[in-house]
Scaffold this active site. Structure first.
Site, PDB file in Angstrom:
ATOM      1  N   ASP A 584       0.691   2.827   3.925  1.00  0.00           N
ATOM      2  CA  ASP A 584      -0.752   2.606   3.921  1.00  0.00           C
ATOM      3  C   ASP A 584      -1.097   2.264   2.483  1.00  0.00           C
ATOM      4  O   ASP A 584      -0.950   3.101   1.576  1.00  0.00           O
ATOM      5  CB  ASP A 584      -1.475   3.871   4.376  1.00  0.00           C
ATOM      6  N   VAL A 585      -1.541   1.042   2.227  1.00  0.00           N
ATOM      7  CA  VAL A 585      -1.728   0.597   0.843  1.00  0.00           C
ATOM      8  C   VAL A 585      -2.935   1.250   0.179  1.00  0.00           C
ATOM      9  O   VAL A 585      -3.234   0.956  -0.984  1.00  0.00           O
ATOM     10  CB  VAL A 585      -1.839  -0.941   0.757  1.00  0.00           C
ATOM     11  N   ASN A 611       0.949  -8.612   1.532  1.00  0.00           N
ATOM     12  CA  ASN A 611       0.266  -9.327   2.613  1.00  0.00           C
ATOM     13  C   ASN A 611      -0.871  -8.530   3.240  1.00  0.00           C
ATOM     14  O   ASN A 611      -1.837  -9.115   3.726  1.00  0.00           O
ATOM     15  CB  ASN A 611       1.281  -9.705   3.695  1.00  0.00           C
ATOM     16  N   TYR A 680     -14.452  -9.371   0.326  1.00  0.00           N
ATOM     17  CA  TYR A 680     -13.209 -10.097   0.598  1.00  0.00           C
ATOM     18  C   TYR A 680     -13.012 -11.198  -0.435  1.00  0.00           C
ATOM     19  O   TYR A 680     -11.918 -11.348  -1.005  1.00  0.00           O
ATOM     20  CB  TYR A 680     -13.252 -10.679   2.008  1.00  0.00           C
TER      21      TYR A 680
END
Length: 757
Positions: A584-585, A611, A680
């Site tokens: 889990d980044v 990614n 984003y």
């Protein structure tokens, strides 16, 4: 061809002098262009950074050749492709690569040698030539459109024989014609239809017999197709296009009908289209066919109209209502108005198209099917002021569309289109663009791959300046039709038919130097050495359980790498030849533990693919919650930075280790930073900066850090209508992961080509 821009005035004069204009040609746009060009041209204005694909247009390039044949009708001009490949380098350095090239077909060679005998509306035919055209050598002057079938690009006309071309060189590669067991016909709708949700490509053939039929089928590849169903007809109609929804195929059987037995009668006959007769008493039959079963769901008849082009179709009420927009004219006189003598003399004198909406109510279910007897049709005129060659956004195909783009014509027609228009089907308002040229051709809308609004994109249209004898390609804003850029070509292109924009088609040559003071262009081929095999190398891919990440992991595994597929839940990694690892980044401990696990098991790490990502809120900044902003930054930017921090000691032990960060066009700094999704966008801009930092800090040691933009891909992050598959999106990141030491680094890439940040 490489040319100095400073020499263009003379170069253009030489080309113009080479244009062969038929002695009867008085109206611009109906001349013959017999030269071919391949060059690069500076852009006036600026291109959007995401416009990196290729527009390929198809249409008549010549109506006669010196000491060769002449044709009588606009539809019979010899097929010539024009290619516009966009290079949005930034601002005043933006370029396009332009090429025009004739298709080397049998019809082309016959015309050059004076042996062209007939086409759509030219010349007479004999029984022998008619039988040959139907049975052994179908007509191959494929001058209407170009379509992609898997990796093959086909130039198409209304014959079942296509012509394969190389999209980067426009070289003619050969004929493509289905010879399998599925039913086919002698006449084909030139306009295939693609369902963007599935990628399925469909078309319709007409077979001539005592009982003629329309055969509906999907085109699975250039040599395979799947029959959907067939519709019998007493006398086949001329049918140039059809409609498509997720459930149905829509045929409009206009009362321009043909007796197929006429072709079998001996003796000379008028050209093909002259064999059709206008029979208005038949009305126009609307045939709705179920795409799954091939059965006719409804076939109501409405008043007689004629038309060439369906704009788009969609469904309402769970499939019980079918809606399609069609450009119509009252009868078939528009075909006669397009003979070259009439066009060149300016004697158009016919009605332009109008945009009509047909709403087919399929009625109440009967035995689990819709009852044909209860189907009703209502018609609405959307726009009556004159149109030609209407199009809709490909992102809205088979869905409710809002905007239609078309050539703007006078009603009735007294002159060629002098503007292009955008029509809003919701408000019934329209706007036009009419600057920079005297005449315009079909407008093509290209959606912004990261945009949300239905008109977020650009409109591409080719205009003709009759005074300067030059054509120009215009790039217009999709929302306002304001001009963003124009490109002046070295010659005047004859009025053509249709184009397609292919986001994945690029020319193999990359502009690397454009010096304004010398006005010269230097082109070179980007050569990169890559590993043939990744055997003995170790890769870590985050977000590897689905979408682009799963495809990258698959590709690296196939290249021989030991791939650790990172995911928050290891049970979601289904590939048996990969090593699932929990990451889990947003969890520092998990990231550090994953690197330690790889170190303990492998003792090395050669490739890190950052990614994993989330889309976050798509609203404006003021409407986004702080928690959503924090989460987006945590996954998209902080996660890759922290994971890379933990991975660097292992990576720096390997010569030429690679880090690939998955970026996005939404993070590009420059025009187009509006449109919502602020966390984003900013996180991807930050990831670009992080990539540049890694290169600056560790590049001298041999570490290769690059960013990759996968494009608008069909993943859970994407908005509807994404044209790219995960495999296409994964290609460049997986390629970057195979770079050998001393390969290019510190760059952003798309489709294996370097692009601006």
């Amino acid at each position: 061809m490489i040319c100095c821009l400073a020499e263009w005035p003379l170069y253009q004069q030489v080309l113009a002098a080479c244009i062969h204009i038929n002695c009867m040609s008085t109206h611009p746009g109906f001349h013959s262009l017999t030269t071919e060009t391949d060059t690069s041209i500076s852009v006036e204005g600026s291109l959007p950074s995401w416009l990196t694909g290729t527009l390929i247009r198809n249409g008549p390039g010549a109506f006669s050749f010196p000491e060769g044949s002449s044709v009588d009708h606009w539809f019979d001009g010899l097929a010539m492709l024009t290619r516009f490949t966009f290079d949005p380098v930034r601002g005043e350095d933006d370029m396009i690569h332009y090429q025009n090239r004739f298709l080397r077909t049998n019809a082309y060679e016959d015309a050059r040698t004076g042996e062209f005998t007939g086409g759509f509306a030219t010349g007479e035919t004999t029984l022998r030539s008619r039988l040959a055209g139907f049975l052994t050598a179908p007509y191959d002057n494929t001058n209407i459109i170009i379509e992609r079938v898997n990796d093959t690009f086909l130039a198409l006309t209304e014959s079942p024989r296509g012509v394969s071309v190389d999209p980067t060189t426009l070289e003619t590669k050969g004929h493509i014609e289905y010879d399998g067991t599925e039913p086919t016909g002698q006449l084909r709708c030139a306009h295939f239809r693609r369902d963007p949700a599935t990628g399925t490509l469909l078309t319709v053939d007409t077979s001539f017999a005592r009982t003629s039929e329309y055969h509906l089928y999907t085109i699975d590849s250039t040599d395979t197709q799947t029959h959907i169903g067939s519709v019998p007809t007493e006398k086949p109609a001329y049918m140039h296009s059809f409609g498509l929804t997720p459930r149905y195929v829509i045929l409009t059987e206009f009362p321009l009908r043909l007796d197929p037995l006429q072709f079998l009668r001996p003796g000379r006959q008028d050209p093909f289209i002259e064999q059709f007769e206008w029979e208005p008493d038949r009305g126009t039959r609307i045939i709705i066919v179920d795409r799954t079963t091939g059965e006719i769901v409804a076939e109501p008849v409405v008043d007689p109209v004629f038309g060439f082009h369906h704009v788009n179709a969609f469904e309402r009420d769970g499939g019980r209502t079918v809606v399609f927009d069609l450009e119509t004219v009252p009868d078939d006189t528009s075909i006669d108005s397009l003979y070259l003598d009439t066009l060149r003399n300016g004697e158009l004198g016919t009605l332009a198209g109008r945009l009509e909406r047909f709403v087919v109510d399929l009625g109440s279910p009967t035995d689990d099917r819709y009852g044909n007897s209860t189907a009703t049709v209502s018609q609405q005129t959307l726009y009556d002021d004159g149109t030609a060659l209407p199009t809709a956004s490909p992102a809205q195909w088979c869905q409710p569309h809002r905007y239609i783009y078309a050539m703007s014509m006078e009603q009735p027609v007294t002159e060629w289109a002098q503007a292009v228009l955008k029509f809003d089907t919701h408000t019934m308002d329209s706007i036009e663009y009419q600057e920079g040229a005297d005449y315009f051709t079909e407008p093509i809308f290209v959606p912004n791959p990261t945009g949300d609004a239905r008109d977020d994109g650009v409109v591409l249209t080719l205009g003709l300046d009759s005074d300067q004898n030059r054509s120009r390609l215009f790039v217009l804003s999709g929302d306002t039709l304001d001009e963003r850029a124009r490109i002046t070509l070295p010659h005047a292109v004859p009025f053509d038919f249709h184009g397609r924009y292919f986001p994945n088609v690029h020319v193999a040559w990359v502009i690397t130097c454009h010096k304004i003071q010398t006005c010269c262009i230097e082109l070179f081929r980007m050569k990169v050495e890559t590993y043939d095999s990744l055997s003995s190398q170790v890769a870590l891919v985050t977000g590897a359980n689905r979408g682009i990440g799963a495809e990258i992991a698959r590709m690296l595994t196939e290249e021989g790498a030991t791939v650790y597929a990172g995911a928050r839940r290891t049970d979601t990694v289904t590939a048996s030849d990969q090593r699932p690892i929990e990451i889990d980044v947003t969890d520092d401990a998990q990231m550090k533990s994953a690197i330690n696990t790889i170190d303990d098991a492998e003792g090395r790490l050669d490739i890190l693919i950052n990614n994993a990502g989330v889309r976050g809120p798509t609203t404006s900044l003021e409407d986004a919650s702080v928690d959503e902003i924090d989460q987006t930054f945590a996954v998209n930017l902080r996660g890759p930075v922290v994971l890379t921090k933990y991975a660097l000691p292992l990576l720096r032990e390997q010569e030429g280790a690679r880090i690939v960060n998955l970026s996005s066009g939404l993070g590009a700094i420059g025009p187009g930073m509006d449109g919502g999704s602020p966390p984003y966008r900013v996180s991807k801009t930050g990831l670009n900066g992080f990539t540049a930092y890694l290169h600056g800090e560790y590049g001298t040691e041999g570490l290769l850090a690059n960013a990759a933009r996968p494009g608008w891909v069909q993943t859970e992050l994407a908005t509807p209508g994404a044209p790219r598959t995960p495999t296409e999106g994964a290609d460049t990141p997986a390629w970057l992961a195979r770079f050998k030491p001393n390969a290019p680094a510190g760059r952003c890439w798309r489709d294996r080509m370097p692009i601006g940040w």
